[in-house]
Design a protein around this motif. Structure first.
Motif, PDB file in Angstrom:
ATOM      1  N   TRP A  80       0.769 -10.349  -0.146  1.00  0.00           N
ATOM      2  CA  TRP A  80       0.800  -9.216   0.850  1.00  0.00           C
ATOM      3  C   TRP A  80      -0.777  -8.997   0.789  1.00  0.00           C
ATOM      4  O   TRP A  80      -1.745  -9.221   0.432  1.00  0.00           O
ATOM      5  CB  TRP A  80       1.528  -7.885  -0.095  1.00  0.00           C
ATOM      6  CG  TRP A  80       2.540  -7.543   0.281  1.00  0.00           C
ATOM      7  CD1 TRP A  80       3.483  -8.401   0.115  1.00  0.00           C
ATOM      8  CD2 TRP A  80       3.412  -6.707  -0.369  1.00  0.00           C
ATOM      9  NE1 TRP A  80       5.025  -8.020   0.374  1.00  0.00           N
ATOM     10  CE2 TRP A  80       4.421  -6.717   0.249  1.00  0.00           C
ATOM     11  CE3 TRP A  80       2.757  -5.349  -0.047  1.00  0.00           C
ATOM     12  CZ2 TRP A  80       5.695  -5.781   0.100  1.00  0.00           C
ATOM     13  CZ3 TRP A  80       4.036  -4.066   0.352  1.00  0.00           C
ATOM     14  CH2 TRP A  80       5.234  -4.589   0.205  1.00  0.00           C
ATOM     15  N   TYR A  81      -0.783  -8.607   2.168  1.00  0.00           N
ATOM     16  CA  TYR A  81      -1.897  -8.085   2.741  1.00  0.00           C
ATOM     17  C   TYR A  81      -2.398  -7.250   2.104  1.00  0.00           C
ATOM     18  O   TYR A  81      -1.664  -5.803   1.972  1.00  0.00           O
ATOM     19  CB  TYR A  81      -1.679  -7.722   4.306  1.00  0.00           C
ATOM     20  CG  TYR A  81      -2.718  -7.309   5.124  1.00  0.00           C
ATOM     21  CD1 TYR A  81      -3.773  -8.501   5.702  1.00  0.00           C
ATOM     22  CD2 TYR A  81      -3.288  -6.413   5.045  1.00  0.00           C
ATOM     23  CE1 TYR A  81      -4.985  -8.013   6.597  1.00  0.00           C
ATOM     24  CE2 TYR A  81      -4.264  -6.008   5.614  1.00  0.00           C
ATOM     25  CZ  TYR A  81      -5.235  -6.823   6.760  1.00  0.00           C
ATOM     26  OH  TYR A  81      -6.416  -6.640   7.854  1.00  0.00           O
ATOM     27  N   THR A  82      -3.519  -6.855   2.239  1.00  0.00           N
ATOM     28  CA  THR A  82      -3.893  -5.558   1.716  1.00  0.00           C
ATOM     29  C   THR A  82      -5.274  -4.863   2.147  1.00  0.00           C
ATOM     30  O   THR A  82      -6.528  -5.494   2.118  1.00  0.00           O
ATOM     31  CB  THR A  82      -4.705  -6.132  -0.383  1.00  0.00           C
ATOM     32  OG1 THR A  82      -3.988  -6.163  -0.806  1.00  0.00           O
ATOM     33  CG2 THR A  82      -5.643  -4.725  -0.995  1.00  0.00           C
ATOM     34  N   GLN A  83      -5.528  -3.807   2.328  1.00  0.00           N
ATOM     35  CA  GLN A  83      -6.528  -3.053   2.594  1.00  0.00           C
ATOM     36  C   GLN A  83      -6.985  -1.721   1.855  1.00  0.00           C
ATOM     37  O   GLN A  83      -6.170  -1.020   2.150  1.00  0.00           O
ATOM     38  CB  GLN A  83      -6.273  -2.967   4.157  1.00  0.00           C
ATOM     39  CG  GLN A  83      -7.500  -1.562   5.000  1.00  0.00           C
ATOM     40  CD  GLN A  83      -8.466  -2.118   5.908  1.00  0.00           C
ATOM     41  OE1 GLN A  83      -7.619  -2.184   6.712  1.00  0.00           O
ATOM     42  NE2 GLN A  83      -9.587  -1.355   5.220  1.00  0.00           N
ATOM     43  N   LYS A  84      -8.979  -2.063   1.684  1.00  0.00           N
ATOM     44  CA  LYS A  84      -8.957  -0.457   0.889  1.00  0.00           C
ATOM     45  C   LYS A  84      -9.711   0.357   2.017  1.00  0.00           C
ATOM     46  O   LYS A  84     -10.530  -0.173   2.706  1.00  0.00           O
ATOM     47  CB  LYS A  84      -9.129  -0.677  -0.289  1.00  0.00           C
ATOM     48  CG  LYS A  84      -8.535  -1.593  -1.803  1.00  0.00           C
ATOM     49  CD  LYS A  84      -9.229  -1.346  -2.964  1.00  0.00           C
ATOM     50  CE  LYS A  84      -7.844  -1.856  -3.314  1.00  0.00           C
ATOM     51  NZ  LYS A  84      -7.835  -3.301  -3.461  1.00  0.00           N
ATOM     52  N   SER A 120       1.040   2.303  -0.638  1.00  0.00           N
ATOM     53  CA  SER A 120      -0.017   3.066  -0.196  1.00  0.00           C
ATOM     54  C   SER A 120      -0.350   4.289  -2.091  1.00  0.00           C
ATOM     55  O   SER A 120       0.351   4.812  -2.242  1.00  0.00           O
ATOM     56  CB  SER A 120      -0.467   4.146   0.556  1.00  0.00           C
ATOM     57  OG  SER A 120       0.548   5.177   1.025  1.00  0.00           O
ATOM     58  N   ASP A 165      -6.130   2.876  -1.085  1.00  0.00           N
ATOM     59  CA  ASP A 165      -5.586   1.279  -1.203  1.00  0.00           C
ATOM     60  C   ASP A 165      -3.878   1.075  -0.145  1.00  0.00           C
ATOM     61  O   ASP A 165      -3.071   1.983  -0.539  1.00  0.00           O
ATOM     62  CB  ASP A 165      -4.866   0.747  -2.388  1.00  0.00           C
ATOM     63  CG  ASP A 165      -5.109  -0.171  -2.820  1.00  0.00           C
ATOM     64  OD1 ASP A 165      -3.760  -1.131  -2.423  1.00  0.00           O
ATOM     65  OD2 ASP A 165      -4.989  -0.581  -4.182  1.00  0.00           O
ATOM     66  N   ARG A 192      -1.190  -0.986   1.626  1.00  0.00           N
ATOM     67  CA  ARG A 192      -0.518  -2.689   1.301  1.00  0.00           C
ATOM     68  C   ARG A 192       0.595  -3.024   1.817  1.00  0.00           C
ATOM     69  O   ARG A 192       1.932  -1.929   1.576  1.00  0.00           O
ATOM     70  CB  ARG A 192      -0.457  -2.939  -0.666  1.00  0.00           C
ATOM     71  CG  ARG A 192      -2.091  -2.421  -1.481  1.00  0.00           C
ATOM     72  CD  ARG A 192      -1.465  -3.058  -2.252  1.00  0.00           C
ATOM     73  NE  ARG A 192      -2.530  -3.620  -3.859  1.00  0.00           N
ATOM     74  CZ  ARG A 192      -3.324  -3.954  -4.698  1.00  0.00           C
ATOM     75  NH1 ARG A 192      -2.754  -5.081  -4.517  1.00  0.00           N
ATOM     76  NH2 ARG A 192      -4.243  -3.858  -4.647  1.00  0.00           N
ATOM     77  N   VAL A 215      -0.048  -2.364   7.769  1.00  0.00           N
ATOM     78  CA  VAL A 215      -1.630  -1.968   7.090  1.00  0.00           C
ATOM     79  C   VAL A 215      -2.261  -1.818   8.494  1.00  0.00           C
ATOM     80  O   VAL A 215      -2.426  -0.145   8.425  1.00  0.00           O
ATOM     81  CB  VAL A 215      -1.907  -2.728   6.300  1.00  0.00           C
ATOM     82  CG1 VAL A 215      -3.557  -2.363   5.453  1.00  0.00           C
ATOM     83  CG2 VAL A 215      -1.014  -3.303   4.888  1.00  0.00           C
ATOM     84  N   ARG A 239      -7.617  -8.165   2.319  1.00  0.00           N
ATOM     85  CA  ARG A 239      -7.439  -9.242   1.607  1.00  0.00           C
ATOM     86  C   ARG A 239      -6.290  -9.606   2.627  1.00  0.00           C
ATOM     87  O   ARG A 239      -5.594  -9.796   2.934  1.00  0.00           O
ATOM     88  CB  ARG A 239      -7.013  -9.173   0.179  1.00  0.00           C
ATOM     89  CG  ARG A 239      -8.130  -9.311  -1.491  1.00  0.00           C
ATOM     90  CD  ARG A 239      -8.180  -9.544  -1.933  1.00  0.00           C
ATOM     91  NE  ARG A 239      -6.637  -8.712  -2.644  1.00  0.00           N
ATOM     92  CZ  ARG A 239      -6.927  -7.664  -3.601  1.00  0.00           C
ATOM     93  NH1 ARG A 239      -8.129  -6.582  -3.814  1.00  0.00           N
ATOM     94  NH2 ARG A 239      -5.638  -6.710  -3.329  1.00  0.00           N
ATOM     95  N   GLY A 249      -2.464  -8.203  -6.638  1.00  0.00           N
ATOM     96  CA  GLY A 249      -3.241  -9.599  -5.944  1.00  0.00           C
ATOM     97  C   GLY A 249      -3.774 -10.317  -7.287  1.00  0.00           C
ATOM     98  O   GLY A 249      -3.475  -9.206  -8.217  1.00  0.00           O
TER      99      GLY A 249
END
Length: 415
Positions: A207-211, A259, A283, A285, A292, A322, A354
């Protein structure tokens, strides 16, 4: 090596940093993390394997058959979350050590030395609980994160990564092995395999991850003497943001976006002082980057409104992004073939979490394998996987590793 020997080692390592409710607390570069690293080194030394520690604390055990040849890496991580589970990460490292010993025995018994050498790895600070970001050691190894910047990351007490590694004797200077490929086995941390009655998951993508790193700046004042109208309470504003991070998932279909706010600190953290500063990490995802990014845009607009309404400054920075990773199709097919040869069926699936393989897949063909998690829970003390699923996974990892050592993915396109 027998299944019993693997289980004996696994359950022994689970006693290091054990918690009262059958979990472990072995955060990166703590004394209990050192004890598991020492155990890893002793396992390798007893078998005559060379060990190396690189400049970010990654620990390698090397089986070298061909001088000058590259190494297939297998492994995971031994560090845990605070009050975490005993399976997350540690299972993959111990499984890799036992897979390596089986392969060493096979070569010693007369099989031709494979095309590549083999290295078992314990990656530093995969969890990121003490030192953000997560997946630190493998990301430095893969060239995704800057080595010097990561050494200067501080925990909440102000200790740097370099200081913590030095304190436990694992700030190394060794040259890490040059990789030809990578394989990792891990607990699923979800409930798909358990629900469908499958033993093996063949991971095809992540998956796409963004913090979001969020700093809320209010004004410190007396909780008893300051009039409500005169307060600029950073925690009140932060509380609204926490709920916004939760509620933004409602803009999408169920489970399309997940999230949370997993870390929050406040200053001065006194019972009679209105907080002046709150720091939190959000977070986000999803499988879709667009989802996202849409959630991020919504949150930024809402956070601007909170700052204006509460007359305070709120700083937001993107952190630990990511992209989706797609594992080589040939590696997914290899997992399916090895599992089938052992009488098991492998189910293709994604990883929402991740893993170190996400970093490694950027530089070499990588294979990611799951075994079931009972109840689909992880990062907590009741995290659990059955002995029979763990031993089946060791068998699969051994088969995959042998194929990688003999060049199974080298002529395939790495996508």
């Amino acid at each position: 090596m027998s299944a019993e020997a693997f289980l004996g080692d696994f359950h022994h390592v689970a006693t290091i940093g054990a918690t009262p409710n059958n979990g472990v607390d072995r955060q990166a570069a703590t004394e209990d993390d050192r004890r598991t690293r020492d155990w890893f080194r002793a396992f390798a030394a007893e078998r005559g394997w060379e060990t190396r520690v690189d400049g970010i604390g990654n620990l390698f055990a090397l089986l070298t058959w061909r001088a000058g040849a590259k190494y297939v890496l297998i492994g995971s991580h031994l560090d845990s979350q605070p009050l975490g589970g005993r399976f997350d990460g540690a299972y993959g490292v111990i499984a890799a050590l036992h897979a390596a010993e089986r392969i060493a025995t096979r070569v010693a018994a007369g099989s031709a030395p494979p095309e590549f050498n083999l290295a078992v790895v314990n990656w530093f600070n995969e969890e990121g609980g003490r030192f953000p970001p997560s997946i630190m050691g493998s990301s430095v190894y893969a060239g995704i994160k800057n080595h010097d910047e990561m050494l200067h990351v501080r925990d909440l007490s102000g200790t740097t990564v370099a200081e913590a590694l030095q304190a436990i004797g694992y700030l190394g200077r060794d040259e890490p092995p040059s990789p030809a490929g990578y394989a990792e086995i891990h607990i699923e941390q979800g409930r798909i395999l358990e629900r469908e009655g499958s033993t093996i998951g063949a991971v095809d993508s992540s998956w796409y991850t963004q913090k979001l790193d969020i700093e809320v700046l209010g004004e410190q004042s007396h909780t008893g003497a300051t009039a409500m109208a005169d307060r600029r309470d950073a925690l009140v504003a932060a509380a609204r943001i926490v709920l916004m991070v939760q509620d933004v998932t409602n803009d999408f279909e169920p489970e399309v976006l997940v999230s949370s706010v997993g870390q929050l600190t406040l200053e001065p953290n006194s019972p009679i002082v209105v907080p002046r500063r709150v720091h939190l990490v959000a977070d986000l995802r999803a499988n879709s980057p667009e989802v996202v990014k849409a959630a991020r845009a919504t949150l930024l607009t809402q956070i601007e409104d909170v700052a204006r309404q509460h007359n305070m400054t709120i700083n937001v920075q993107d952190f630990d992004i990511r992209e989706n990773q797609y594992y080589p199709g040939a590696g997914v097919e290899l997992t399916e073939k090895v599992a089938a040869d052992l009488g098991m069926e492998a189910r293709r699936m994604q990883t929402m979490a991740g893993h170190d393989s996400v970093a490694m897949n950027r530089i070499v063909p990588s294979v990611m394998v799951f075994i079931p998690s009972v109840g689909g829970v992880s990062h907590c003390e009741r995290e659990f996987s059955r002995d029979e699923d763990m031993t089946a996974g060791v068998d699969v990892l051994t088969g995959i590793t042998w194929e990688l050592l003999t060049g199974a993915l080298q002529e395939k396109n790495h996508t």
